[in-house]
Design a protein around this motif. Structure first.
Motif, PDB file in Angstrom:
ATOM      1  N   LYS A 219       0.821  -1.207   0.000  1.00 34.91           N
ATOM      2  CA  LYS A 219       0.000   0.000   0.000  1.00 34.91           C
ATOM      3  C   LYS A 219       0.858   1.261   0.000  1.00 34.91           C
ATOM      4  CE  LYS A 219      -4.196  -1.871   2.101  1.00 34.91           C
ATOM      5  NZ  LYS A 219      -5.126  -1.817   3.248  1.00 34.91           N
ATOM      6  N   LYS A 220       2.028   1.162   0.609  1.00 32.19           N
ATOM      7  CA  LYS A 220       2.915   2.323   0.707  1.00 32.19           C
ATOM      8  C   LYS A 220       3.772   2.513  -0.538  1.00 32.19           C
ATOM      9  CE  LYS A 220       6.523   4.289   3.685  1.00 32.19           C
ATOM     10  NZ  LYS A 220       7.356   4.058   4.900  1.00 32.19           N
ATOM     11  N   ASN A 221       4.298   1.403  -1.074  1.00 33.43           N
ATOM     12  CA  ASN A 221       5.311   1.507  -2.137  1.00 33.43           C
ATOM     13  C   ASN A 221       4.942   0.817  -3.434  1.00 33.43           C
ATOM     14  OD1 ASN A 221       7.225   2.901  -0.432  1.00 33.43           O
ATOM     15  ND2 ASN A 221       7.596   0.942   0.587  1.00 33.43           N
ATOM     16  N   GLY A 222       3.816   0.112  -3.478  1.00 32.07           N
ATOM     17  CA  GLY A 222       3.420  -0.574  -4.693  1.00 32.07           C
ATOM     18  C   GLY A 222       4.201  -1.859  -4.928  1.00 32.07           C
ATOM     19  N   LYS A 223       3.865  -2.533  -6.022  1.00 35.07           N
ATOM     20  CA  LYS A 223       4.564  -3.736  -6.477  1.00 35.07           C
ATOM     21  C   LYS A 223       4.941  -3.545  -7.937  1.00 35.07           C
ATOM     22  CE  LYS A 223       4.186  -6.802  -2.988  1.00 35.07           C
ATOM     23  NZ  LYS A 223       5.350  -7.436  -2.325  1.00 35.07           N
ATOM     24  N   GLY A 224       6.090  -4.122  -8.318  1.00 32.96           N
ATOM     25  CA  GLY A 224       6.510  -4.004  -9.707  1.00 32.96           C
ATOM     26  C   GLY A 224       7.988  -4.243  -9.873  1.00 32.96           C
ATOM     27  N   PHE A 225       8.627  -3.374 -10.670  1.00 36.85           N
ATOM     28  CA  PHE A 225      10.064  -3.511 -10.913  1.00 36.85           C
ATOM     29  C   PHE A 225      10.680  -2.129 -11.032  1.00 36.85           C
ATOM     30  CE2 PHE A 225       7.953  -3.649 -15.044  1.00 36.85           C
ATOM     31  CZ  PHE A 225       8.720  -2.814 -15.840  1.00 36.85           C
ATOM     32  N   TYR A 226      11.982  -2.099 -11.177  1.00 38.96           N
ATOM     33  CA  TYR A 226      12.705  -0.834 -11.324  1.00 38.96           C
ATOM     34  C   TYR A 226      13.180  -0.664 -12.770  1.00 38.96           C
ATOM     35  CZ  TYR A 226      13.184  -0.610  -6.193  1.00 38.96           C
ATOM     36  OH  TYR A 226      12.947  -0.554  -4.850  1.00 38.96           O
ATOM     37  N   LEU A 227      13.154   0.571 -13.234  1.00 41.75           N
ATOM     38  CA  LEU A 227      13.836   0.954 -14.463  1.00 41.75           C
ATOM     39  C   LEU A 227      15.049   1.771 -14.043  1.00 41.75           C
ATOM     40  CD1 LEU A 227      13.604   0.795 -17.568  1.00 41.75           C
ATOM     41  CD2 LEU A 227      12.499   3.031 -17.494  1.00 41.75           C
ATOM     42  N   VAL A 228      16.238   1.282 -14.359  1.00 43.19           N
ATOM     43  CA  VAL A 228      17.482   1.853 -13.832  1.00 43.19           C
ATOM     44  C   VAL A 228      18.303   2.434 -14.976  1.00 43.19           C
ATOM     45  CG1 VAL A 228      19.535   1.417 -12.444  1.00 43.19           C
ATOM     46  CG2 VAL A 228      17.462   0.057 -12.053  1.00 43.19           C
TER      47      VAL A 228
END
Length: 381
Positions: A219-228
């Motif tokens: 709820k605070k940070n979401g779910k997914g992946f990073y684009l770096v």
């Protein structure tokens, strides 16, 4: 130069024994692949636990294959390591990721500890337990030496670090080399980004809610992946959020307001497109656990995929009404009998037979996952 960093997709996980939840994990992985292709990074890193089990079900293998082939068709290389769920705990055993070597996946392993993506060094090691941390540290030292001549260096690991999980870590923060531009970690299911050494240390977290205790972080940070982006001196990291197929709802309600709270919850659930997972705790007052259980399921079971209930009455009673909190010492054996009395015996049998097979095959990671799932079912029941 940009890359996508994801981890802990846990495909094949049938959470709570529900086929729908297994499908949710597949759907989120497919969504992640589509989002990666939309972002057009130069390459992808998967930091372990592609699968839930070291011997994944057929659909999990096929879903991974389709995703990796999609990346190959778009000329997007993918580098991966084995996580603790991918590892077969047997000498010379190969992780399932090896199946995709001819489809474009480049597996980082003890036999092939690093690759070059253009002028970027991508190196690392598969998961190692705390008992093998000494060998892992030696591997990290060798990988650091191999990377010394490259300006852009990425370290890929699937490990818990004492800084983030002080009671369940495999290595200490001081064991991680500080000379890499980006340390692409997996294993911790919460999103983490820290300044570290010459660059950043990051966990992208799991792509789905694998355990109910991840809900607050989601709820605070979401779910997914990073684009770096590692073009500059310091990596720039962007969250790419995925839309989860269904909601997890966590509620604590007072027994004295049970009917009003159930009406409120039902009204909210009616606004959702997919049936949610509801985790509900009823507390306060003296009530019969079985009666409240029946009330909850009668009111909510048709509109929820699963209702995970927990109870905290003022008193805990067995058939003889002898377990009053604060008035006498609880009998552990009777407490366990109380907790298990409504638990599905079929689940207990499934646990026993599954553990027998997995431990006979020395498949410790699958056995551990099975026990964790059983424990969560027991706790939430």
């Amino acid at each position: 130069m940009q890359f996508a960093h994801l981890a802990d997709t846990h495909m094949g996980y049938r959470q709570y024994g529900l086929v729908e939840r297994e499908n949710d994990f597949f759907q989120v992985f497919e969504q992640a692949i589509d989002e990666i292709i939309r972002e057009r990074p130069d390459f992808v890193i998967h930091s372990g636990d592609l699968f839930e089990y070291s011997r994944p079900p057929t659909r999990a293998l096929l879903t991974a294959q389709k995703g990796i082939l999609k990346l190959k068709e778009e000329n997007i290389p993918i580098y991966a390591i084995a996580g603790n769920h991918d590892v077969v705990m047997r000498k010379n055993a190969l992780p399932p990721q090896i199946l995709y070597r001819d489809f474009g996946l480049k597996l980082i392993s003890p036999n092939k500890p690093f690759y070059l993506e253009g002028d970027v060094f991508v190196g690392g090691a598969p998961y190692a337990s705390k008992y093998h941390s000494k060998q892992l540290i030696e591997r990290l030292q060798n990988i650091e030496k191999s990377s010394a001549d490259y300006k852009k260096r990425i370290l890929v690991l699937h490990q818990g670090i004492d800084r983030y999980i002080p009671y369940e870590y495999e290595i200490k923060i001081g064991d991680v080399p500080t000379s890499f531009n980006y340390c692409a970690f997996g294993h911790i299911h919460e999103r983490v980004v820290d300044d570290f050494g010459s660059g950043k240390l990051a966990y992208p977290g799991s792509t789905e809610i694998w355990r109910s205790n991840e809900l607050e972080g989601y709820k605070k940070n979401g779910k997914g992946f990073y684009l770096v982006d590692i073009t500059g001196d310091m990596p720039e990291i962007e969250n790419i959020d995925l839309k989860l197929p269904r909601e997890f709802i966590k509620e604590t309600i007072l027994y004295s307001k049970l009917q009003d709270e159930l009406s409120r919850i039902k009204q909210y659930i009616g606004s959702l497109q997919e049936n949610p997972i509801l985790m509900i705790t009823v507390e306060g007052g003296n009530f019969n656990r079985s009666e409240v259980y029946e009330t909850l399921n009668h009111a909510l079971s048709d509109s929820c995929l699963a209702v995970r209930s927990n109870y905290k009455p003022t008193t805990i009673e067995d058939e003889d009404n002898r377990f009053e909190i604060g008035k006498e010492t609880l009998d552990i054996k009777k407490m366990l009998e109380h907790c298990l009395k409504d638990f599905n015996n079929e689940k207990v049998n499934e646990l026993a037979t599954g553990l027998l097979k997995e431990l006979s095959d020395s498949d410790l990671s699958s056995a551990e996952s099975r026990v964790q799932t059983f424990y969560e079912d027991l706790y939430d029941h």
